[in-house]
Design a protein around this motif. Structure first.
Motif, PDB file in Angstrom:
ATOM      1  N   LEU A 161       0.825  -1.203   0.000  1.00 40.03           N
ATOM      2  CA  LEU A 161       0.000   0.000   0.000  1.00 40.03           C
ATOM      3  C   LEU A 161       0.865   1.261   0.000  1.00 40.03           C
ATOM      4  O   LEU A 161       0.617   2.190  -0.768  1.00 40.03           O
ATOM      5  CB  LEU A 161      -0.924   0.011   1.219  1.00 40.03           C
ATOM      6  N   LEU A 162       1.897   1.275   0.837  1.00 39.23           N
ATOM      7  CA  LEU A 162       2.765   2.449   0.898  1.00 39.23           C
ATOM      8  C   LEU A 162       3.512   2.661  -0.411  1.00 39.23           C
ATOM      9  O   LEU A 162       3.632   3.783  -0.890  1.00 39.23           O
ATOM     10  CB  LEU A 162       3.739   2.329   2.066  1.00 39.23           C
ATOM     11  N   ARG A 163       4.016   1.594  -1.004  1.00 39.70           N
ATOM     12  CA  ARG A 163       4.732   1.733  -2.278  1.00 39.70           C
ATOM     13  C   ARG A 163       3.817   2.246  -3.375  1.00 39.70           C
ATOM     14  O   ARG A 163       4.231   3.020  -4.231  1.00 39.70           O
ATOM     15  CB  ARG A 163       5.347   0.401  -2.687  1.00 39.70           C
ATOM     16  N   ARG A 164       2.574   1.813  -3.364  1.00 38.10           N
ATOM     17  CA  ARG A 164       1.636   2.219  -4.395  1.00 38.10           C
ATOM     18  C   ARG A 164       1.170   3.661  -4.206  1.00 38.10           C
ATOM     19  O   ARG A 164       1.014   4.400  -5.160  1.00 38.10           O
ATOM     20  CB  ARG A 164       0.432   1.274  -4.388  1.00 38.10           C
ATOM     21  N   GLU A 165       0.991   4.085  -2.959  1.00 35.58           N
ATOM     22  CA  GLU A 165       0.370   5.368  -2.689  1.00 35.58           C
ATOM     23  C   GLU A 165       1.342   6.516  -2.405  1.00 35.58           C
ATOM     24  O   GLU A 165       0.946   7.666  -2.445  1.00 35.58           O
ATOM     25  CB  GLU A 165      -0.589   5.241  -1.497  1.00 35.58           C
ATOM     26  N   VAL A 166       2.579   6.218  -2.098  1.00 35.84           N
ATOM     27  CA  VAL A 166       3.530   7.276  -1.736  1.00 35.84           C
ATOM     28  C   VAL A 166       3.899   8.069  -2.978  1.00 35.84           C
ATOM     29  O   VAL A 166       4.267   7.511  -4.004  1.00 35.84           O
ATOM     30  CB  VAL A 166       4.793   6.692  -1.074  1.00 35.84           C
ATOM     31  N   THR A 167       3.771   9.393  -2.850  1.00 37.25           N
ATOM     32  CA  THR A 167       4.207  10.270  -3.930  1.00 37.25           C
ATOM     33  C   THR A 167       5.495  10.950  -3.492  1.00 37.25           C
ATOM     34  O   THR A 167       5.684  11.247  -2.319  1.00 37.25           O
ATOM     35  CB  THR A 167       3.141  11.341  -4.229  1.00 37.25           C
ATOM     36  N   GLY A 168       6.365  11.176  -4.415  1.00 38.50           N
ATOM     37  CA  GLY A 168       7.625  11.818  -4.084  1.00 38.50           C
ATOM     38  C   GLY A 168       8.705  10.801  -3.745  1.00 38.50           C
ATOM     39  O   GLY A 168       8.493   9.593  -3.735  1.00 38.50           O
ATOM     40  N   SER A 169       9.855  11.336  -3.468  1.00 34.65           N
ATOM     41  CA  SER A 169      11.024  10.508  -3.211  1.00 34.65           C
ATOM     42  C   SER A 169      11.160  10.176  -1.732  1.00 34.65           C
ATOM     43  O   SER A 169      10.895  11.008  -0.874  1.00 34.65           O
ATOM     44  CB  SER A 169      12.279  11.243  -3.677  1.00 34.65           C
ATOM     45  N   THR A 170      11.577   8.970  -1.459  1.00 36.12           N
ATOM     46  CA  THR A 170      11.842   8.548  -0.081  1.00 36.12           C
ATOM     47  C   THR A 170      13.336   8.298   0.134  1.00 36.12           C
ATOM     48  O   THR A 170      13.722   7.691   1.132  1.00 36.12           O
ATOM     49  CB  THR A 170      11.053   7.272   0.253  1.00 36.12           C
ATOM     50  N   HIS A 171      14.164   8.801  -0.778  1.00 36.71           N
ATOM     51  CA  HIS A 171      15.605   8.565  -0.662  1.00 36.71           C
ATOM     52  C   HIS A 171      16.179   9.208   0.600  1.00 36.71           C
ATOM     53  O   HIS A 171      17.007   8.606   1.282  1.00 36.71           O
ATOM     54  CB  HIS A 171      16.341   9.077  -1.902  1.00 36.71           C
ATOM     55  N   TRP A 172      15.755  10.446   0.897  1.00 37.30           N
ATOM     56  CA  TRP A 172      16.284  11.104   2.091  1.00 37.30           C
ATOM     57  C   TRP A 172      15.848  10.377   3.362  1.00 37.30           C
ATOM     58  O   TRP A 172      16.584  10.332   4.340  1.00 37.30           O
ATOM     59  CB  TRP A 172      15.873  12.570   2.153  1.00 37.30           C
ATOM     60  N   LEU A 173      14.678   9.800   3.336  1.00 34.87           N
ATOM     61  CA  LEU A 173      14.215   9.021   4.483  1.00 34.87           C
ATOM     62  C   LEU A 173      15.135   7.825   4.709  1.00 34.87           C
ATOM     63  O   LEU A 173      15.525   7.531   5.842  1.00 34.87           O
ATOM     64  CB  LEU A 173      12.776   8.562   4.245  1.00 34.87           C
ATOM     65  N   MET A 174      15.511   7.161   3.630  1.00 30.48           N
ATOM     66  CA  MET A 174      16.422   6.023   3.735  1.00 30.48           C
ATOM     67  C   MET A 174      17.818   6.461   4.182  1.00 30.48           C
ATOM     68  O   MET A 174      18.461   5.788   4.982  1.00 30.48           O
ATOM     69  CB  MET A 174      16.495   5.284   2.410  1.00 30.48           C
ATOM     70  N   VAL A 175      18.280   7.589   3.657  1.00 32.18           N
ATOM     71  CA  VAL A 175      19.603   8.095   4.028  1.00 32.18           C
ATOM     72  C   VAL A 175      19.646   8.413   5.523  1.00 32.18           C
ATOM     73  O   VAL A 175      20.584   8.032   6.228  1.00 32.18           O
ATOM     74  CB  VAL A 175      19.976   9.340   3.192  1.00 32.18           C
ATOM     75  N   PHE A 176      18.620   9.109   6.005  1.00 27.16           N
ATOM     76  CA  PHE A 176      18.610   9.455   7.422  1.00 27.16           C
ATOM     77  C   PHE A 176      18.382   8.232   8.302  1.00 27.16           C
ATOM     78  O   PHE A 176      18.869   8.169   9.433  1.00 27.16           O
ATOM     79  CB  PHE A 176      17.561  10.540   7.712  1.00 27.16           C
TER      80      PHE A 176
END
Length: 118
Positions: free
Chosen positions: A6-21
């Motif tokens: 659900l999150l992969r389908r509905e998330v808009t935008g980049s989550t790269h900074w979330l992974m980096v942090f």
């Protein structure tokens, strides 16, 4: 697993900074443990080791900032997904498994978010 889909389908935008942090938080946590162990090994005549003290303070600041960023950003992502989809409000039992009452807790959280209770 359905929550991740659900999150992969509905998330808009980049989550790269979330992974980096998130990665930065884990590395700083491990470094904090190493600094504490190193400082414990060098304890002598009750003198303050300023090098370990400074490293501890800096790593703690990095750890807490990265944890705060990760928590804030992931909360924004989940809240936006909940606001965009009505399915989460209707069937939370499909997203969460019942492990020692966790389903009841998650139902209350989702219900509060969906109904606007704070």
């Amino acid at each position: 697993m359905q929550l991740v889909k659900l999150l992969r389908r509905e998330v808009t935008g980049s989550t790269h900074w979330l992974m980096v942090f998130g990665l930065l938080s884990g590395v700083s946590n491990a470094s904090l443990v190493a600094v504490i162990n190193g400082a414990a090994e060098t304890v002598a005549d009750r003198a303050v080791n300023w090098r370990y003290t400074l490293m501890y303070v800096l790593l703690a600041a990095v750890f807490f900032y990265s944890k705060k960023y990760t928590l804030d950003r992931s909360s924004e992502i989940v809240e936006s997904v909940i606001n965009r989809t009505g399915a989460v409000c209707l069937r939370p039992e499909r997203l969460f498994t019942d492990v020692a009452g966790e389903k009841q807790l998650m139902w209350r959280v989702i219900e509060a978010l969906c109904l606007g209770e704070r």
